[in-house]
Write an enzyme that holds these catalytic residues in place. Structure first.
Site, PDB file in Angstrom:
ATOM      1  N   ARG A 248       1.051  -1.482  -0.325  1.00  0.00           N
ATOM      2  CA  ARG A 248      -0.113  -0.027  -0.080  1.00  0.00           C
ATOM      3  C   ARG A 248       1.168   1.517  -0.375  1.00  0.00           C
ATOM      4  NH1 ARG A 248      -3.766   2.896   4.554  1.00  0.00           N
ATOM      5  NH2 ARG A 248      -5.050   3.702   3.353  1.00  0.00           N
TER       6      ARG A 248
ATOM      7  N   HIS B 220       0.556   4.791  -2.503  1.00  0.00           N
ATOM      8  CA  HIS B 220      -0.092   6.229  -2.016  1.00  0.00           C
ATOM      9  C   HIS B 220       2.105   7.265  -2.181  1.00  0.00           C
ATOM     10  CE1 HIS B 220      -2.427   5.557   1.030  1.00  0.00           C
ATOM     11  NE2 HIS B 220      -2.557   4.362  -0.570  1.00  0.00           N
ATOM     12  N   ASP B 221       2.845   6.075  -2.772  1.00  0.00           N
ATOM     13  CA  ASP B 221       4.058   6.654  -3.319  1.00  0.00           C
ATOM     14  C   ASP B 221       3.850   7.841  -4.366  1.00  0.00           C
ATOM     15  OD1 ASP B 221       6.676   8.224  -3.414  1.00  0.00           O
ATOM     16  OD2 ASP B 221       7.678   5.961  -3.518  1.00  0.00           O
TER      17      ASP B 221
ATOM     18  N   ASP C 138       8.755   8.239  -5.653  1.00  0.00           N
ATOM     19  CA  ASP C 138       9.296   9.073  -5.948  1.00  0.00           C
ATOM     20  C   ASP C 138       9.973   9.316  -4.714  1.00  0.00           C
ATOM     21  OD1 ASP C 138       6.897  10.516  -4.866  1.00  0.00           O
ATOM     22  OD2 ASP C 138       8.037  12.452  -5.948  1.00  0.00           O
TER      23      ASP C 138
ATOM     24  N   SER D 221       8.588  10.261  -2.562  1.00  0.00           N
ATOM     25  CA  SER D 221       7.698  10.939  -0.824  1.00  0.00           C
ATOM     26  C   SER D 221       7.189  10.910  -0.175  1.00  0.00           C
ATOM     27  CB  SER D 221       6.472  12.087  -1.685  1.00  0.00           C
ATOM     28  OG  SER D 221       5.827  11.488  -2.594  1.00  0.00           O
TER      29      SER D 221
ATOM     30  N   ASN E  58      -3.165   8.607   4.546  1.00  0.00           N
ATOM     31  CA  ASN E  58      -2.007   8.270   5.227  1.00  0.00           C
ATOM     32  C   ASN E  58      -2.216   8.266   6.941  1.00  0.00           C
ATOM     33  OD1 ASN E  58      -1.377   7.089   2.348  1.00  0.00           O
ATOM     34  ND2 ASN E  58       0.367   9.843   3.172  1.00  0.00           N
TER      35      ASN E  58
ATOM     36  N   HIS F  55      -6.343  -5.503  -2.046  1.00  0.00           N
ATOM     37  CA  HIS F  55      -7.274  -5.892  -0.729  1.00  0.00           C
ATOM     38  C   HIS F  55      -7.578  -7.712  -0.395  1.00  0.00           C
ATOM     39  CE1 HIS F  55      -8.842  -1.675  -0.426  1.00  0.00           C
ATOM     40  NE2 HIS F  55      -7.486  -1.703  -0.723  1.00  0.00           N
ATOM     41  N   THR F  56      -6.629  -8.048  -0.882  1.00  0.00           N
ATOM     42  CA  THR F  56      -6.751  -9.793  -0.651  1.00  0.00           C
ATOM     43  C   THR F  56      -5.859  -9.680   0.705  1.00  0.00           C
ATOM     44  OG1 THR F  56      -6.723 -11.708  -1.259  1.00  0.00           O
ATOM     45  CG2 THR F  56      -4.983 -10.189  -2.424  1.00  0.00           C
TER      46      THR F  56
HETATM   47  C1  HEM Z   1      -9.593   1.656  -5.472  1.00  0.00           C
HETATM   48  C2  HEM Z   1      -9.218   2.452  -4.741  1.00  0.00           C
HETATM   49  C3  HEM Z   1      -8.443   2.904  -3.759  1.00  0.00           C
HETATM   50  C4  HEM Z   1      -9.261   2.691  -2.410  1.00  0.00           C
HETATM   51  C5  HEM Z   1     -10.283   3.452  -1.952  1.00  0.00           C
HETATM   52  C6  HEM Z   1      -8.401   1.992  -1.166  1.00  0.00           C
HETATM   53  C7  HEM Z   1      -8.220   2.490   0.521  1.00  0.00           C
HETATM   54  C8  HEM Z   1      -8.140   1.907   1.191  1.00  0.00           C
HETATM   55  C9  HEM Z   1      -8.512   1.619   2.616  1.00  0.00           C
HETATM   56  C10 HEM Z   1      -9.372   3.237   2.942  1.00  0.00           C
HETATM   57  C11 HEM Z   1      -7.638   0.722   3.490  1.00  0.00           C
HETATM   58  C12 HEM Z   1      -7.916   0.959   4.731  1.00  0.00           C
HETATM   59  C13 HEM Z   1      -6.852   1.770   5.257  1.00  0.00           C
HETATM   60  C14 HEM Z   1      -7.360   2.307   6.970  1.00  0.00           C
HETATM   61  O1  HEM Z   1      -8.608   1.540   7.825  1.00  0.00           O
HETATM   62  O2  HEM Z   1      -5.738   2.130   7.628  1.00  0.00           O
HETATM   63  C15 HEM Z   1      -6.986   0.652   2.505  1.00  0.00           C
HETATM   64  C16 HEM Z   1      -5.735  -1.194   3.248  1.00  0.00           C
HETATM   65  C17 HEM Z   1      -5.252  -1.222   1.866  1.00  0.00           C
HETATM   66  N1  HEM Z   1      -5.151  -0.944   0.540  1.00  0.00           N
HETATM   67 FE1  HEM Z   1      -6.720   0.133  -0.961  1.00  0.00          FE
HETATM   68  N2  HEM Z   1      -6.969   1.289  -1.373  1.00  0.00           N
HETATM   69  C18 HEM Z   1      -7.533   1.121  -3.044  1.00  0.00           C
HETATM   70  C19 HEM Z   1      -6.457   1.003  -4.220  1.00  0.00           C
HETATM   71  C20 HEM Z   1      -6.016   0.186  -4.026  1.00  0.00           C
HETATM   72  C21 HEM Z   1      -4.514   0.110  -4.324  1.00  0.00           C
HETATM   73  C22 HEM Z   1      -4.416  -0.050  -6.000  1.00  0.00           C
HETATM   74  C23 HEM Z   1      -3.578  -0.952  -3.323  1.00  0.00           C
HETATM   75  C24 HEM Z   1      -2.045  -1.373  -3.424  1.00  0.00           C
HETATM   76  C25 HEM Z   1      -1.908  -1.262  -5.701  1.00  0.00           C
HETATM   77  C26 HEM Z   1      -4.094  -1.215  -2.561  1.00  0.00           C
HETATM   78  C27 HEM Z   1      -3.978  -1.348  -1.651  1.00  0.00           C
HETATM   79  C28 HEM Z   1      -4.023  -1.665   0.115  1.00  0.00           C
HETATM   80  C29 HEM Z   1      -3.051  -2.634   1.265  1.00  0.00           C
HETATM   81  C30 HEM Z   1      -2.378  -3.906   0.452  1.00  0.00           C
HETATM   82  C31 HEM Z   1      -4.578  -2.442   1.834  1.00  0.00           C
HETATM   83  C32 HEM Z   1      -3.513  -2.713   3.851  1.00  0.00           C
HETATM   84  C33 HEM Z   1      -3.117  -2.038   4.367  1.00  0.00           C
HETATM   85  C34 HEM Z   1      -2.509  -2.674   6.044  1.00  0.00           C
HETATM   86  O3  HEM Z   1      -2.845  -3.604   6.102  1.00  0.00           O
HETATM   87  O4  HEM Z   1      -1.684  -1.681   6.355  1.00  0.00           O
HETATM   88  N3  HEM Z   1      -5.313  -0.661  -2.024  1.00  0.00           N
HETATM   89  N4  HEM Z   1      -6.987   0.248   0.775  1.00  0.00           N
END
Ligand code: HEM
Ligand SMILES: *[C@@H]1O[C@H](CO)[C@@H](O)[C@H](O)[C@H]1NC(C)=O
Length: 323
Positions: free
Chosen positions: A65, A69-70, A77, A79, A97, A196-197
């Site tokens: 993630r 976000h970078d 970069d 950042s 973040n 999100h798997t």
């Molecule tokens: C499609 C739009 C996306 C949205 C709206 C989104 C939003 C979020 C949110 C809200 C969380 C939970 C954060 C929290 O509650 O602290 C999350 C977790 C996560 N996201 Fe996304 N995400 C998106 C796409 C992506 C993409 C493109 C990736 C990676 C290529 C990604 C990887 C992850 C991972 C791995 C987690 C779990 C992180 C952890 O357990 O520390 N997400 N995301």
């Protein structure tokens, strides 16, 4: 030369320049960028990361993630790694973040190991691209060759992070345009969301979906409500797995959950809610191989978003501060 002709001439020049820029943009990163300057780089990164992920499996997800976000904020970069100082407002406290991104100390540990072997040579942005791949692999996900040669930004933009990182409250069209703004297609967005798997989300991120949305399985909603009280800020930081079956194992369960209306975030369920991505979600839900291939290809493309190369930026000595 008439105005019309000179206009046409400058259009031709501009086209040639654009072509050159596109060509060089494609040729900028390369898999063997550090082959002679830091030949052991990939082994160093992998062996520093592996014990950390064994201790805390979620880190694999958190670092994947962090790379996303970078890349989405002014390109890949590094950042996102910069700390706030008197003169620099970093991205760590941007809304998506703050109290959410994790694993910065692990990046420091890996950077220290890399510096010990190859001083002032490898960017923090490249280290982040490598750990995103390795974290995915350590949790059972696909592998891919990481193009390298990114350089580190000397600035960050909290404002841009707030604008460019998609919100879990987004609807499908907002998600599609957020990725389109970064040169990624709707299909690539759907494949990348398969991240999100793995990993966890906080109650504050999914509360509105489990209480107020109707496109959610009612017993799943009840289960999630049991550890996420309806009224903020009560239980705001309580965690739930983004993929209810196996948050530490990369797989296509995420898509199966969407088909069963068991997406955790509002934004997740938007991918399967009668819209343009339904067919692809269905396909990934029963074709893990297609998902893995498309995910890996999309990760390479995401990792190519506007890198700093050549003499732009710098090779940071400490990932938290510009040199
Ligand atoms: C499609 C739009 C996306 C949205 C709206 C989104 C939003 C979020 C949110 C809200 C969380 C939970 C954060 C929290 O509650 O602290 C999350 C977790 C996560 N996201 Fe996304 N995400 C998106 C796409 C992506 C993409 C493109 C990736 C990676 C290529 C990604 C990887 C992850 C991972 C791995 C987690 C779990 C992180 C952890 O357990 O520390 N997400 N995301
Ligand atoms: C549900 O929607 C209502 C009406 O918009 C709002 O007042 C309430 O705060 C929402 N609840 C949650 C948990 O999001």
């Amino acid at each position: 030369m008439s105005t019309w002709q000179s206009g046409k001439f400058s259009v031709a020049i501009v086209s040639v320049i654009c072509l050159l820029i596109i060509c060089s943009a494609n040729a900028q990163l390369s898999a063997n960028y550090y082959a002679s300057s830091c030949p052991r780089l990939q082994r160093i990164v992998r062996s520093a990361l592996t014990p950390e992920v064994r201790k805390d499996r979620r880190l694999g997800a958190s670092l994947l993630r962090m790379h996303f976000h970078d890349c989405f904020v002014n390109g890949c970069d590094g950042s996102v790694l910069l700390d706030d100082t008197d003169t620099l407002t970093g991205e760590k406290n941007a809304f998506p973040n703050r109290n959410s991104l994790r694993g910065f100390d692990v990046i420091d540990t890996i950077k220290t190991r890399v510096e010990a072997a190859c001083k002032d040579t490898v960017s923090c942005a490249d280290i982040l691209a490598l750990v995103a791949r390795d974290g995915t692999v350590l949790l059972g996900g696909p592998s891919w060759t990481v193009p390298l040669g990114r350089r580190d930004a000397t600035t960050a933009s909290q404002m841009q992070a707030n604008i460019d990182l998609p919100s879990p409250a987004s609807d499908l069209s907002a998600l599609i345009s957020s990725f389109a703004n970064k040169g990624l297609t709707a299909a690539e967005m759907t494949a990348l969301s398969g991240s999100h798997t793995i990993g966890q989300a906080q109650c504050s991120s999914f509360r509105p979906h489990i209480y107020n949305d109707t496109n959610i399985d009612s017993s799943f909603a009840a289960t999630r409500q049991s550890n996420c009280p309806a009224t903020a800020p009560s239980g705001d930081t309580n965690l739930a797995p983004l993929d209810l079956q196996s948050p530490n194992q990369f797989g296509s369960n995420y898509y199966q959950n969407l088909v069963a209306k068991r997406g955790l975030l509002h934004s997740d369920q938007e991918l399967y809610n009668g819209g343009s991505q339904d067919a692809l979600v269905k396909k990934y839900s029963n074709n893990n191989r297609a998902f893995r291939n498309d995910f890996a290809a999309a990760m390479i493309k995401m990792g190519n978003i506007s890198p700093l190369t050549g003499t732009d930026g710098e090779i940071r000595k400490n990932c938290r501060v510009p040199n």
